[in-house]
Scaffold this motif. Structure first.
Motif, PDB file in Angstrom:
ATOM      1  N   ALA A  79       0.831  -1.206   0.000  1.00  0.00           N
ATOM      2  CA  ALA A  79       0.000   0.000   0.000  1.00  0.00           C
ATOM      3  C   ALA A  79       0.867   1.259   0.000  1.00  0.00           C
ATOM      4  N   LEU A  80       1.878   1.303   0.871  1.00  0.00           N
ATOM      5  CA  LEU A  80       2.762   2.475   0.898  1.00  0.00           C
ATOM      6  C   LEU A  80       3.497   2.646  -0.433  1.00  0.00           C
ATOM      7  N   ALA A  81       3.985   1.548  -0.993  1.00  0.00           N
ATOM      8  CA  ALA A  81       4.712   1.633  -2.260  1.00  0.00           C
ATOM      9  C   ALA A  81       3.839   2.215  -3.366  1.00  0.00           C
ATOM     10  N   ARG A  82       2.583   1.834  -3.379  1.00  0.00           N
ATOM     11  CA  ARG A  82       1.677   2.386  -4.406  1.00  0.00           C
ATOM     12  C   ARG A  82       1.390   3.856  -4.170  1.00  0.00           C
ATOM     13  N   VAL A  83       1.101   4.203  -2.946  1.00  0.00           N
ATOM     14  CA  VAL A  83       0.790   5.606  -2.629  1.00  0.00           C
ATOM     15  C   VAL A  83       2.000   6.497  -2.889  1.00  0.00           C
ATOM     16  N   TRP A  84       3.171   6.037  -2.470  1.00  0.00           N
ATOM     17  CA  TRP A  84       4.392   6.828  -2.627  1.00  0.00           C
ATOM     18  C   TRP A  84       5.043   6.646  -3.996  1.00  0.00           C
ATOM     19  N   GLN A  85       4.551   5.732  -4.809  1.00  0.00           N
ATOM     20  CA  GLN A  85       5.175   5.362  -6.079  1.00  0.00           C
ATOM     21  C   GLN A  85       6.652   5.017  -5.852  1.00  0.00           C
ATOM     22  N   ALA A  86       6.863   4.185  -4.847  1.00  0.00           N
ATOM     23  CA  ALA A  86       8.211   3.807  -4.424  1.00  0.00           C
ATOM     24  C   ALA A  86       8.550   2.401  -4.899  1.00  0.00           C
ATOM     25  N   GLU A  87       9.828   2.141  -5.019  1.00  0.00           N
ATOM     26  CA  GLU A  87      10.330   0.809  -5.337  1.00  0.00           C
ATOM     27  C   GLU A  87      10.092  -0.094  -4.124  1.00  0.00           C
ATOM     28  N   LEU A  88       9.695  -1.339  -4.368  1.00  0.00           N
ATOM     29  CA  LEU A  88       9.467  -2.307  -3.303  1.00  0.00           C
ATOM     30  C   LEU A  88      10.326  -3.527  -3.554  1.00  0.00           C
ATOM     31  N   LEU A  89      11.151  -3.897  -2.556  1.00  0.00           N
ATOM     32  CA  LEU A  89      12.031  -5.053  -2.663  1.00  0.00           C
ATOM     33  C   LEU A  89      11.731  -6.033  -1.543  1.00  0.00           C
ATOM     34  N   GLY A  90      11.695  -7.309  -1.874  1.00  0.00           N
ATOM     35  CA  GLY A  90      11.523  -8.358  -0.882  1.00  0.00           C
ATOM     36  C   GLY A  90      12.851  -9.020  -0.571  1.00  0.00           C
ATOM     37  N   VAL A  91      13.104  -9.238   0.710  1.00  0.00           N
ATOM     38  CA  VAL A  91      14.338  -9.859   1.178  1.00  0.00           C
ATOM     39  C   VAL A  91      13.956 -10.940   2.187  1.00  0.00           C
ATOM     40  N   PRO A  92      14.569 -12.132   2.130  1.00  0.00           N
ATOM     41  CA  PRO A  92      14.243 -13.139   3.137  1.00  0.00           C
ATOM     42  C   PRO A  92      14.438 -12.595   4.551  1.00  0.00           C
ATOM     43  N   THR A  93      13.497 -12.881   5.417  1.00  0.00           N
ATOM     44  CA  THR A  93      13.583 -12.441   6.806  1.00  0.00           C
ATOM     45  C   THR A  93      14.877 -12.913   7.454  1.00  0.00           C
ATOM     46  N   LEU A  94      15.415 -14.042   7.024  1.00  0.00           N
ATOM     47  CA  LEU A  94      16.679 -14.527   7.583  1.00  0.00           C
ATOM     48  C   LEU A  94      17.788 -13.488   7.458  1.00  0.00           C
ATOM     49  N   CYS A  95      17.724 -12.630   6.451  1.00  0.00           N
ATOM     50  CA  CYS A  95      18.732 -11.570   6.298  1.00  0.00           C
ATOM     51  C   CYS A  95      18.659 -10.555   7.437  1.00  0.00           C
ATOM     52  N   ALA A  96      17.500 -10.421   8.065  1.00  0.00           N
ATOM     53  CA  ALA A  96      17.374  -9.512   9.208  1.00  0.00           C
ATOM     54  C   ALA A  96      18.121 -10.045  10.424  1.00  0.00           C
ATOM     55  N   LEU A  97      18.445 -11.341  10.420  1.00  0.00           N
ATOM     56  CA  LEU A  97      19.164 -11.949  11.539  1.00  0.00           C
ATOM     57  C   LEU A  97      20.675 -11.884  11.365  1.00  0.00           C
ATOM     58  N   LEU A  98      21.137 -11.420  10.217  1.00  0.00           N
ATOM     59  CA  LEU A  98      22.573 -11.326   9.971  1.00  0.00           C
ATOM     60  C   LEU A  98      23.179 -10.177  10.770  1.00  0.00           C
ATOM     61  N   SER A  99      24.361 -10.417  11.302  1.00  0.00           N
ATOM     62  CA  SER A  99      25.072  -9.313  11.934  1.00  0.00           C
ATOM     63  C   SER A  99      25.797  -8.565  10.817  1.00  0.00           C
ATOM     64  N   ARG A 100      26.261  -7.400  11.120  1.00  0.00           N
ATOM     65  CA  ARG A 100      26.973  -6.626  10.103  1.00  0.00           C
ATOM     66  C   ARG A 100      28.464  -6.950  10.096  1.00  0.00           C
ATOM     67  N   GLN A 101      28.870  -7.927  10.907  1.00  0.00           N
ATOM     68  CA  GLN A 101      30.263  -8.358  10.951  1.00  0.00           C
ATOM     69  C   GLN A 101      30.562  -9.249   9.753  1.00  0.00           C
ATOM     70  N   PRO A 102      31.685  -9.047   9.089  1.00  0.00           N
ATOM     71  CA  PRO A 102      32.029  -9.891   7.942  1.00  0.00           C
ATOM     72  C   PRO A 102      32.229 -11.347   8.345  1.00  0.00           C
ATOM     73  N   GLY A 103      31.897 -12.237   7.425  1.00  0.00           N
ATOM     74  CA  GLY A 103      32.123 -13.661   7.636  1.00  0.00           C
ATOM     75  C   GLY A 103      30.953 -14.501   7.196  1.00  0.00           C
ATOM     76  N   LEU A 104      31.116 -15.819   7.376  1.00  0.00           N
ATOM     77  CA  LEU A 104      30.038 -16.756   7.058  1.00  0.00           C
ATOM     78  C   LEU A 104      29.059 -16.769   8.209  1.00  0.00           C
ATOM     79  N   GLN A 105      27.759 -16.664   7.882  1.00  0.00           N
ATOM     80  CA  GLN A 105      26.732 -16.644   8.910  1.00  0.00           C
ATOM     81  C   GLN A 105      25.608 -17.596   8.520  1.00  0.00           C
ATOM     82  N   ALA A 106      25.031 -18.227   9.535  1.00  0.00           N
ATOM     83  CA  ALA A 106      23.967 -19.203   9.351  1.00  0.00           C
ATOM     84  C   ALA A 106      22.758 -18.776  10.196  1.00  0.00           C
ATOM     85  N   PRO A 107      21.923 -17.871   9.679  1.00  0.00           N
ATOM     86  CA  PRO A 107      20.748 -17.455  10.430  1.00  0.00           C
ATOM     87  C   PRO A 107      19.664 -18.525  10.373  1.00  0.00           C
TER      88      PRO A 107
END
Length: 183
Positions: A79-107
């Motif tokens: 709804a917001l993307a349509r009203v704002w005419q904004a780009e909408l991107l989907g990302v797996p929720t598992l990416c929200a569990l990643l830390s910002r530290q470099p390396g291999l991560q298994a969320p």
């Protein structure tokens, strides 16, 4: 460019804003109150940032998660993307569990009955690379996979909206077609 990230697929309400010169995030455990809290919390985040209620890009955590939780976030973001005419991107929720530290991560997220929904990622300063796609594992099998690959196991970590933004902006994680997944 102003980017808003949101995820409602876990017991947390996960929000973040990034704009030229700043970033701000909010993560609060609210269990199943996403529908009641999402609109007001997003407006409050914009107010706290001192920004008008408008973004050029929206990033949504697309699951896995509860059916209702995933749909609440997706409906609001669409709804917001349509009203704002904004780009909408989907990302797996598992990416929200990643830390910002470099390396291999298994969320991983709890998928009930001693199962998890997990994936492997390589996190670098400027990129996030998916090494194995999100799928369902037994807890023991996923822990063994993470250990065998030398990855940091991030099971049920507190989600970060800024991690969603980072993943969406760095590779093919940010998908213009929203593909939702459920536990």
């Amino acid at each position: 460019m102003i980017t808003l990230a949101l995820d409602t697929s876990t017991p947390y309400l996960t929000l973040a804003l990034r704009w030229p010169g700043g970033e701000l995030e909010s993560t609060e455990r609210i269990e199943r109150a996403h529908a009641e809290r999402l609109p007001g919390s997003v407006q409050a985040l914009f107010a706290e940032a001192g920004l008008d209620f408008r973004a050029e890009r929206l990033v949504i955590g697309s699951g896995p998660g509860s059916y209702t939780g995933v749909r609440i976030g997706a409906s609001y973001a669409l709804a917001l993307a349509r009203v704002w005419q904004a780009e909408l991107l989907g990302v797996p929720t598992l990416c929200a569990l990643l830390s910002r530290q470099p390396g291999l991560q298994a969320p991983a997220l709890d998928a009930r009955k001693e199962n998890v929904y997990g994936a492997l990622y390589r996190v670098e300063e400027s990129t996030v690379t998916e090494l194995s796609p999100p799928e369902k594992y037994t807890q023991a099998d996923f822990a063994a996979l993470a250990q065998d690959r030398g990855a940091e196991l991030r099971q049920d970590a507190v989600p970060s909206g800024l991690s969603l933004i980072h993943a969406a902006g760095t590779l093919a994680q940010g998908q213009p077609q929203l593909r939702l997944s459920y536990l």
